[in-house]
Write a protein that holds these residues in place. Structure first.
Motif, PDB file in Angstrom:
ATOM      1  N   ARG A  84      -6.006  12.245  12.345  1.00  0.00           N
ATOM      2  CA  ARG A  84      -6.103  11.004  12.267  1.00  0.00           C
ATOM      3  C   ARG A  84      -7.346  10.424  12.645  1.00  0.00           C
ATOM      4  N   ARG A  85      -7.876  11.009  13.780  1.00  0.00           N
ATOM      5  CA  ARG A  85      -9.517  10.384  13.947  1.00  0.00           C
ATOM      6  C   ARG A  85     -10.446  10.635  13.096  1.00  0.00           C
ATOM      7  N   GLU A  86     -10.485  11.837  12.527  1.00  0.00           N
ATOM      8  CA  GLU A  86     -11.489  12.395  11.382  1.00  0.00           C
ATOM      9  C   GLU A  86     -11.136  11.301  10.007  1.00  0.00           C
ATOM     10  N   ILE A  87      -9.703  11.200   9.828  1.00  0.00           N
ATOM     11  CA  ILE A  87      -9.524  10.351   8.578  1.00  0.00           C
ATOM     12  C   ILE A  87      -9.828   8.774   8.696  1.00  0.00           C
ATOM     13  N   LEU A  88      -9.609   8.383  10.113  1.00  0.00           N
ATOM     14  CA  LEU A  88     -10.114   7.121  10.160  1.00  0.00           C
ATOM     15  C   LEU A  88     -11.509   6.865  10.216  1.00  0.00           C
ATOM     16  N   CYS A  95      -8.226   0.008   5.746  1.00  0.00           N
ATOM     17  CA  CYS A  95      -6.895   0.199   4.723  1.00  0.00           C
ATOM     18  C   CYS A  95      -7.639   0.394   3.263  1.00  0.00           C
ATOM     19  N   GLN A  96      -7.276   1.535   2.730  1.00  0.00           N
ATOM     20  CA  GLN A  96      -7.851   2.070   1.403  1.00  0.00           C
ATOM     21  C   GLN A  96      -6.943   1.360   0.099  1.00  0.00           C
ATOM     22  N   TYR A  97      -6.104   0.436   0.458  1.00  0.00           N
ATOM     23  CA  TYR A  97      -5.611  -0.307  -0.525  1.00  0.00           C
ATOM     24  C   TYR A  97      -5.914  -1.750  -0.345  1.00  0.00           C
ATOM     25  N   CYS A  98      -5.845  -2.361   0.759  1.00  0.00           N
ATOM     26  CA  CYS A  98      -6.125  -3.890   0.847  1.00  0.00           C
ATOM     27  C   CYS A  98      -7.324  -4.260   1.508  1.00  0.00           C
ATOM     28  N   GLY A  99      -8.042  -3.397   2.248  1.00  0.00           N
ATOM     29  CA  GLY A  99      -9.259  -3.558   3.083  1.00  0.00           C
ATOM     30  C   GLY A  99      -9.086  -4.073   4.483  1.00  0.00           C
ATOM     31  N   SER A 100      -7.705  -4.201   5.010  1.00  0.00           N
ATOM     32  CA  SER A 100      -7.544  -4.593   6.228  1.00  0.00           C
ATOM     33  C   SER A 100      -7.893  -3.565   7.424  1.00  0.00           C
ATOM     34  N   THR A 101      -8.144  -4.109   8.478  1.00  0.00           N
ATOM     35  CA  THR A 101      -8.595  -3.369   9.718  1.00  0.00           C
ATOM     36  C   THR A 101      -7.800  -3.389  10.881  1.00  0.00           C
ATOM     37  N   LYS A 102      -6.303  -3.914  10.617  1.00  0.00           N
ATOM     38  CA  LYS A 102      -5.231  -4.044  11.579  1.00  0.00           C
ATOM     39  C   LYS A 102      -4.156  -2.840  11.365  1.00  0.00           C
ATOM     40  N   LYS A 103      -3.361  -2.476  12.329  1.00  0.00           N
ATOM     41  CA  LYS A 103      -2.254  -1.785  12.282  1.00  0.00           C
ATOM     42  C   LYS A 103      -2.603  -0.572  11.232  1.00  0.00           C
ATOM     43  N   LEU A 104      -3.363   0.268  11.389  1.00  0.00           N
ATOM     44  CA  LEU A 104      -3.734   1.136  10.453  1.00  0.00           C
ATOM     45  C   LEU A 104      -2.791   2.370  10.653  1.00  0.00           C
ATOM     46  N   THR A 105      -2.524   3.128   9.621  1.00  0.00           N
ATOM     47  CA  THR A 105      -1.596   4.291   9.583  1.00  0.00           C
ATOM     48  C   THR A 105      -2.286   5.147   8.672  1.00  0.00           C
ATOM     49  N   VAL A 123      -4.831  12.206   1.748  1.00  0.00           N
ATOM     50  CA  VAL A 123      -4.497  11.400   2.998  1.00  0.00           C
ATOM     51  C   VAL A 123      -5.591  10.556   2.959  1.00  0.00           C
ATOM     52  N   VAL A 124      -5.246   9.092   3.252  1.00  0.00           N
ATOM     53  CA  VAL A 124      -6.085   7.783   3.422  1.00  0.00           C
ATOM     54  C   VAL A 124      -5.555   6.840   4.463  1.00  0.00           C
ATOM     55  N   VAL A 125      -6.505   6.336   5.122  1.00  0.00           N
ATOM     56  CA  VAL A 125      -6.006   5.145   5.967  1.00  0.00           C
ATOM     57  C   VAL A 125      -5.141   3.924   5.225  1.00  0.00           C
ATOM     58  N   ALA A 126      -4.227   3.364   5.716  1.00  0.00           N
ATOM     59  CA  ALA A 126      -3.488   2.512   5.136  1.00  0.00           C
ATOM     60  C   ALA A 126      -2.787   1.538   6.429  1.00  0.00           C
ATOM     61  N   SER A 128      -0.115  -0.640   8.242  1.00  0.00           N
ATOM     62  CA  SER A 128       1.290  -0.524   7.994  1.00  0.00           C
ATOM     63  C   SER A 128       1.919  -1.355   6.760  1.00  0.00           C
ATOM     64  N   ARG A 129       1.570  -2.592   6.441  1.00  0.00           N
ATOM     65  CA  ARG A 129       2.196  -3.229   5.645  1.00  0.00           C
ATOM     66  C   ARG A 129       1.972  -2.593   3.991  1.00  0.00           C
ATOM     67  N   CYS A 130       0.738  -2.142   3.641  1.00  0.00           N
ATOM     68  CA  CYS A 130       0.506  -1.300   2.631  1.00  0.00           C
ATOM     69  C   CYS A 130       1.380  -0.042   2.417  1.00  0.00           C
ATOM     70  N   ASN A 131       1.299   0.423   3.557  1.00  0.00           N
ATOM     71  CA  ASN A 131       2.162   1.785   3.567  1.00  0.00           C
ATOM     72  C   ASN A 131       3.483   1.624   3.356  1.00  0.00           C
ATOM     73  N   ALA A 132       4.420   0.778   3.876  1.00  0.00           N
ATOM     74  CA  ALA A 132       5.699   0.365   3.683  1.00  0.00           C
ATOM     75  C   ALA A 132       6.059  -0.179   2.438  1.00  0.00           C
ATOM     76  N   PHE A 133       4.992  -0.879   1.768  1.00  0.00           N
ATOM     77  CA  PHE A 133       5.252  -1.360   0.554  1.00  0.00           C
ATOM     78  C   PHE A 133       5.206  -0.044  -0.384  1.00  0.00           C
ATOM     79  N   LYS A 134       4.004   0.689  -0.386  1.00  0.00           N
ATOM     80  CA  LYS A 134       3.972   1.795  -1.355  1.00  0.00           C
ATOM     81  C   LYS A 134       4.987   2.761  -1.019  1.00  0.00           C
ATOM     82  N   GLY A 135       5.458   3.063   0.066  1.00  0.00           N
ATOM     83  CA  GLY A 135       6.597   3.960   0.488  1.00  0.00           C
ATOM     84  C   GLY A 135       6.345   5.219  -0.181  1.00  0.00           C
ATOM     85  N   ASN A 136       7.419   5.766  -0.951  1.00  0.00           N
ATOM     86  CA  ASN A 136       7.388   7.547  -1.471  1.00  0.00           C
ATOM     87  C   ASN A 136       7.029   7.386  -2.741  1.00  0.00           C
ATOM     88  N   ARG A 137       6.131   6.504  -3.169  1.00  0.00           N
ATOM     89  CA  ARG A 137       5.670   6.352  -4.483  1.00  0.00           C
ATOM     90  C   ARG A 137       4.049   6.767  -4.585  1.00  0.00           C
TER      91      ARG A 137
END
Length: 170
Positions: A84-88, A95-105, A123-126, A128-137
């Motif tokens: 996690r630390r190295e990926i961040l 976030c590699q989808y929307c550019g947010s810096t809040k609630k990162l997963t 693996v990428v940083v996303a 939580s909103r983008c990660n939930a929207f992307k889901g298992n796709r």
């Protein structure tokens, strides 16, 4: 006129024996390498670049770039594990989808349910909103393009060399 503290705060670029820029060292370390014969000046023909360092018995011109004369044992460098630390750090805490810096997963580009692995390339940083929207796709299935392609970190010497040549055009 340059003061003593200004000269001692300067950095010198160190090249390997094969002329690969390796790192920067402080001027004291550069002097030690030059005096012991473990390095040689690279810009010896240009007497105006560098810094003149004087002691009571010796005057030495320290160039901006030196080259090691000995081939040291290269330290073996392994790609660090994708944690996690190295990926961040790699993704600049963004976030590699929307550019947010809040609630990162951490998100798997190709989901593990579809055979994706936990590797640097998957693996990428996303947020939580983008990660939930992307889901298992996959990003294509979710119509969520990545801002940057995930990749493993470079060897530190290669990374320094790329940065050096980007900042010092020929």
């Amino acid at each position: 006129m340059t003061s003593t503290t200004d000269v001692l705060s300067q950095n010198v670029v160190v090249f390997s024996k094969n002329y690969l820029p390796m790192n920067r060292v402080n001027i004291k370390r550069a002097i030690a390498l030059l005096v012991t014969g473990r390095a040689e000046p690279l810009d010896a023909s240009d007497r105006t670049s560098g810094w003149m360092v004087r002691s009571p018995s010796v005057a030495l011109r320290v160039p901006e770039c030196i080259r090691l004369t000995v081939a040291g044992h290269e330290r073996i460098w392994k790609v660090p594990p994708a944690n996690r630390r190295e990926i961040l750090r790699r993704d600049n805490h963004t976030c590699q989808y929307c550019g947010s810096t809040k609630k990162l997963t951490i998100d798997h580009v190709i989901p593990r349910a579809q055979g994706g692995s936990h590797t640097w390339d998957n693996v990428v940083v996303a947020c939580s909103r983008c990660n939930a929207f992307k889901g298992n796709r996959t990003p294509e299935e979710a119509r969520m393009p990545l801002r940057t392609k995930p990749k493993a970190p470079l060897h530190p010497v290669v990374s320094f060399a790329e940065q050096f040549w980007r900042n010092h055009p020929t």
